[in-house]
Scaffold this motif. Structure first.
Motif, PDB file in Angstrom:
ATOM      1  N   ILE A  68     118.574 -17.158  22.901  1.00 26.27           N
ATOM      2  CA  ILE A  68     117.282 -17.362  23.188  1.00 26.27           C
ATOM      3  C   ILE A  68     116.995 -18.921  22.473  1.00 26.27           C
ATOM      4  O   ILE A  68     117.052 -18.993  21.267  1.00 26.27           O
ATOM      5  N   PRO A  69     116.897 -19.918  23.418  1.00 26.48           N
ATOM      6  CA  PRO A  69     116.603 -21.322  22.819  1.00 26.48           C
ATOM      7  C   PRO A  69     115.301 -21.360  22.103  1.00 26.48           C
ATOM      8  O   PRO A  69     114.260 -20.496  22.275  1.00 26.48           O
ATOM      9  N   PHE A  70     115.002 -22.390  21.358  1.00 26.53           N
ATOM     10  CA  PHE A  70     113.815 -22.519  20.673  1.00 26.53           C
ATOM     11  C   PHE A  70     112.519 -22.295  21.368  1.00 26.53           C
ATOM     12  O   PHE A  70     111.536 -21.618  20.747  1.00 26.53           O
ATOM     13  N   ALA A  71     112.350 -22.891  22.398  1.00 19.13           N
ATOM     14  CA  ALA A  71     110.996 -22.822  23.440  1.00 19.13           C
ATOM     15  C   ALA A  71     110.709 -21.458  23.627  1.00 19.13           C
ATOM     16  O   ALA A  71     109.771 -21.222  23.860  1.00 19.13           O
ATOM     17  N   SER A  72     111.837 -20.523  23.711  1.00 16.95           N
ATOM     18  CA  SER A  72     111.430 -19.158  23.930  1.00 16.95           C
ATOM     19  C   SER A  72     111.645 -18.208  22.905  1.00 16.95           C
ATOM     20  O   SER A  72     111.494 -16.991  23.224  1.00 16.95           O
ATOM     21  N   ALA A  73     111.735 -18.671  21.673  1.00  8.55           N
ATOM     22  CA  ALA A  73     112.237 -17.585  20.643  1.00  8.55           C
ATOM     23  C   ALA A  73     110.874 -17.462  19.830  1.00  8.55           C
ATOM     24  O   ALA A  73     109.855 -18.460  19.571  1.00  8.55           O
ATOM     25  N   GLU A  74     110.402 -16.222  19.217  1.00  7.40           N
ATOM     26  CA  GLU A  74     109.486 -15.867  18.496  1.00  7.40           C
ATOM     27  C   GLU A  74     110.018 -16.296  16.767  1.00  7.40           C
ATOM     28  O   GLU A  74     111.054 -16.196  16.664  1.00  7.40           O
ATOM     29  N   PRO A  75     109.047 -16.599  16.044  1.00 11.07           N
ATOM     30  CA  PRO A  75     109.181 -16.990  14.845  1.00 11.07           C
ATOM     31  C   PRO A  75     109.999 -15.872  13.920  1.00 11.07           C
ATOM     32  O   PRO A  75     109.749 -14.661  14.182  1.00 11.07           O
ATOM     33  N   LEU A  76     110.970 -16.242  13.152  1.00 15.09           N
ATOM     34  CA  LEU A  76     111.388 -15.334  12.117  1.00 15.09           C
ATOM     35  C   LEU A  76     110.570 -15.350  10.986  1.00 15.09           C
ATOM     36  O   LEU A  76     110.207 -16.247  10.406  1.00 15.09           O
ATOM     37  N   ARG A  77     109.843 -14.149  10.798  1.00 12.00           N
ATOM     38  CA  ARG A  77     108.942 -14.104   9.629  1.00 12.00           C
ATOM     39  C   ARG A  77     109.592 -13.313   8.297  1.00 12.00           C
ATOM     40  O   ARG A  77     110.086 -12.225   8.227  1.00 12.00           O
ATOM     41  N   LEU A  78     109.304 -14.008   7.167  1.00 12.66           N
ATOM     42  CA  LEU A  78     109.541 -13.597   5.767  1.00 12.66           C
ATOM     43  C   LEU A  78     108.428 -13.319   5.334  1.00 12.66           C
ATOM     44  O   LEU A  78     107.300 -13.852   5.124  1.00 12.66           O
ATOM     45  N   LYS A  79     108.568 -12.368   4.264  1.00 15.97           N
ATOM     46  CA  LYS A  79     107.323 -11.783   3.284  1.00 15.97           C
ATOM     47  C   LYS A  79     107.494 -12.835   2.215  1.00 15.97           C
ATOM     48  O   LYS A  79     108.485 -12.806   1.455  1.00 15.97           O
ATOM     49  N   TYR A  80     106.235 -13.530   1.949  1.00 17.59           N
ATOM     50  CA  TYR A  80     106.235 -14.129   0.526  1.00 17.59           C
ATOM     51  C   TYR A  80     106.789 -13.334  -0.502  1.00 17.59           C
ATOM     52  O   TYR A  80     106.449 -12.244  -0.860  1.00 17.59           O
ATOM     53  N   GLY A  81     107.828 -14.089  -1.447  1.00 20.71           N
ATOM     54  CA  GLY A  81     108.495 -13.377  -2.222  1.00 20.71           C
ATOM     55  C   GLY A  81     109.427 -12.655  -2.346  1.00 20.71           C
ATOM     56  O   GLY A  81     110.221 -12.330  -3.174  1.00 20.71           O
ATOM     57  N   GLU A  82     109.630 -11.932  -1.118  1.00 18.42           N
ATOM     58  CA  GLU A  82     110.887 -11.345  -0.840  1.00 18.42           C
ATOM     59  C   GLU A  82     112.128 -11.912  -0.932  1.00 18.42           C
ATOM     60  O   GLU A  82     112.455 -13.004  -1.074  1.00 18.42           O
ATOM     61  N   ARG A  83     113.239 -10.912  -1.504  1.00 13.19           N
ATOM     62  CA  ARG A  83     114.535 -11.489  -1.331  1.00 13.19           C
ATOM     63  C   ARG A  83     115.410 -10.792  -0.400  1.00 13.19           C
ATOM     64  O   ARG A  83     115.345  -9.551  -0.218  1.00 13.19           O
TER      65      ARG A  83
END
Length: 600
Positions: A505-520
């Motif tokens: 999936i190229p950048f223009a079509s990709a959803e963001p990768l979401r991280l939770k603040y503080g997680e490892r």
């Protein structure tokens, strides 16, 4: 859009030798009369004379950097470049851990926005310098005020994150001196900034790659090569090998997308013929800060006659490792100690991974000396083992676990259980987005990180070669927690289309990768392509794991060779929107990029 104008005509090209070696006085040119370029030192106008100057070092906490266009001549042709304060490379910035710095970046380009990204520096998201994520970029005539506190030390660099400006010259070294003395002693130091220069408009070079990705792959296998393989391996094996490469629409000579048929390689902005020289006195211990600021080039670095002791990687101290040679990926930095004695000059030799050219300079007791320059090593060839096709024993290196065959996309390679910590599982599950995807031309069944493999062209070469497996951070895991979750991404591409992506999936079509603040958490990267990819996650460290999933090495850029599965831990402690991408510039522009959002 490129900053370069183009009239569509193909200019006369310099000779091959001049192209590789460059001009002895190559660099920023005095007084060009070209429209839009500064006419400095007008007495030299029209003569194409290069201005030779020691690198500018700026140490002020409050400073202004002016981004503009200058004329350069590295090959006998005067070409426009993007420079900082009229310098290529940009000035060395030298600060101290704990300082808060204020940098006003002024855009003097006539028509194009610009930016500066501080590579590997931990800072607020709005100071990271990525247009579209951190901020809107710096418009022509405008100034952007960067302000951040330096909470780290080491060797880093800075570069544009706007279109192809990095390729056009906007890059420089960034050194942060530590508050506490380093765990080693040295008497003198030199920055060694490696890069690749093209006389082409970088935007035109990208368009060429999209139309004819194999342009620089001059070294195709021939009938005599086939007959040699028949004698060595037998008729059936030789035919099967050619058939496999044919089905993948690739050749084993595809080591790098762009090489010295297009590039002239530079050391601190100097061509090999220009002979950049770093001085030493016999008996001194010299610290060399190597930075790969190239857009697309891996360099294999050695100094014949000298052992190198690697003491830091990506600005972070490691347990010292003594080697003859190391491979440095784009965006990586390595600090090495050398102790020259017994001769007056040593060559710093940095050949490209495809063995088509080199950057070179000299360590010497005085200017004007030069040691013999080695010839390039033989050109390497990719094997199916390099791409996770088990060909049996391979030079005694870490190819165990390269368990299954690389296949063209749509085949049946890799279904089954999860790979586990550090990639030790028996098989690979490919994302559904790869299946039948016209932008994915192959998959691999890589299950191992292969951290002890020196890499293609470096195995069994008679020299001791640095590997990721040989490097260990001088500190334990700074977080200490086990990752709470895992995200696996596949590095994907299509060689002929010059299309690159994560999970197809190229950048223009990709959803963001979401991280939770503080997680490892853990990121696992599986390379489904035949190319190496240096992967950089902005804003946080990438803590590389060993094959058992234990913390090994803190990095800001993790190289992922073909046929490997590498994992690293991330502490999501920086709120905001961050770039996550391949640091091969044209791969990033072609789609191998994601947005990472760290959110409350």
């Amino acid at each position: 859009m490129s900053v370069f104008s183009s009239d569509g005509r193909r200019p006369a090209l310099p000779s091959r030798r001049l192209f590789v070696q460059g001009l002895a006085a190559g660099g920023v040119v005095a007084g060009l009369g070209a429209a839009g370029l500064p006419a400095r030192a007008s007495a030299a106008a029209g003569r194409g004379r290069a201005l030779a100057a020691a690198p500018q070092v700026l140490q002020q906490q409050h400073l202004t950097l002016a981004i503009g266009e200058s004329a350069v001549n590295f090959t006998g042709r005067t070409r426009p470049a993007i420079t900082v304060n009229g310098s290529l490379p940009a000035p060395i910035l030298r600060w101290r851990e704990g300082q808060t710095v204020d940098i006003h970046v002024r855009n003097t380009l006539a028509h194009h926005p610009t930016s500066i990204h501080w590579h590997g520096i931990l800072l607020p998201a709005n100071m990271d310098g990525v247009p579209g994520l951190s901020f809107n970029g710096i418009a022509p005539g405008q100034t952007w005020h960067y302000r951040f506190t330096l909470n780290q030390s080491g060797t880093y660099w800075y570069h544009s994150h706007s279109m192809f400006q990095e390729q056009a010259g906007l890059y420089g070294a960034l050194i942060i001196d530590p508050l506490q003395p380093p765990p080693y002693r040295y008497d003198r130091e030199h920055v060694v900034l490696l890069s690749d220069w093209t006389d082409l408009d970088p935007g035109a070079l990208f368009r060429r790659m999209k139309k004819l990705a194999e342009h620089d792959n001059y070294y195709r296998r021939t009938l005599p090569d086939f007959l040699r393989d028949v004698r060595r391996d037998g008729w059936s094996a030789a035919l099967a090998d050619r058939g496999m490469w044919g089905r993948m629409r690739m050749t084993p000579t595809d080591i790098s997308d762009i090489n010295a048929h297009t590039y002239t390689y530079l050391m601190n902005g100097t061509t090999p013929a220009g002979n950049w020289t770093g001085l030493f006195r016999p008996g001194e211990k010299i610290l060399l800060r190597f930075i790969n600021g190239a857009a697309m080039t891996y360099f294999d670095v050695r100094i014949p006659g000298l052992k190198m002791t690697v003491v830091a990687a990506d600005g972070q101290y490691i347990h010292p490792v003594s080697v003859d040679e190391f491979r440095i990926a784009p965006a990586e930095t390595f600090d090495v100690l050398v102790e020259p004695s017994g001769q007056d000059a040593y060559t710093v030799f940095c050949q490209d991974m495809g063995r088509t050219g080199f950057a070179a300079g000299t360590l010497a007791v005085r200017h004007g000396l030069q040691a013999p320059v080695p010839v390039n090593d033989p050109r390497p060839l990719l094997t199916m083992a390099d791409m996770a096709h088990d060909m049996g024993a391979h030079g005694g290196h870490d190819h165990a676990g390269v368990a299954a065959m690389a296949t063209p996309s749509g085949g049946h390679a890799g279904h089954g259980g999860h790979g586990g910590h550090g990639g030790t599982g028996p098989s690979v599950q490919h994302p559904a987005s790869e299946r039948g995807n016209p932008l994915v031309d192959m998959q691999s069944n890589a299950t191992q990180p292969r951290l002890d493999d020196p890499g293609i062209g470096l195995r069994d070469n008679g020299r001791s070669v640095l590997t990721y497996g040989a490097m260990r951070s001088l500190f334990d895991d700074p977080d200490g927690r086990e990752p709470g979750r895992e995200v696996e991404l596949h590095l994907t591409g299509h060689m002929e289309k010059f299309a690159w992506s994560f999970d197809g999936i190229p950048f223009a079509s990709a959803e963001p990768l979401r991280l939770k603040y503080g997680e490892r958490m853990r990121i696992v990267l599986v390379n489904d392509t035949m190319m190496q990819h240096p992967i950089h996650l902005h804003g946080v460290w990438s803590d590389l794991e060993d094959a058992q999933g234990a913390f090994q090495l803190r990095k800001h850029t993790v190289d992922v060779p073909p046929g490997t599965r590498r994992s690293y831990r991330v502490r999501a402690d920086a709120l905001g929107r961050w770039a996550f991408h391949c640091h091969l510039l044209y791969h990033m522009e072609a789609g191998m990029m994601r947005e990472v959002r760290i959110e409350e």
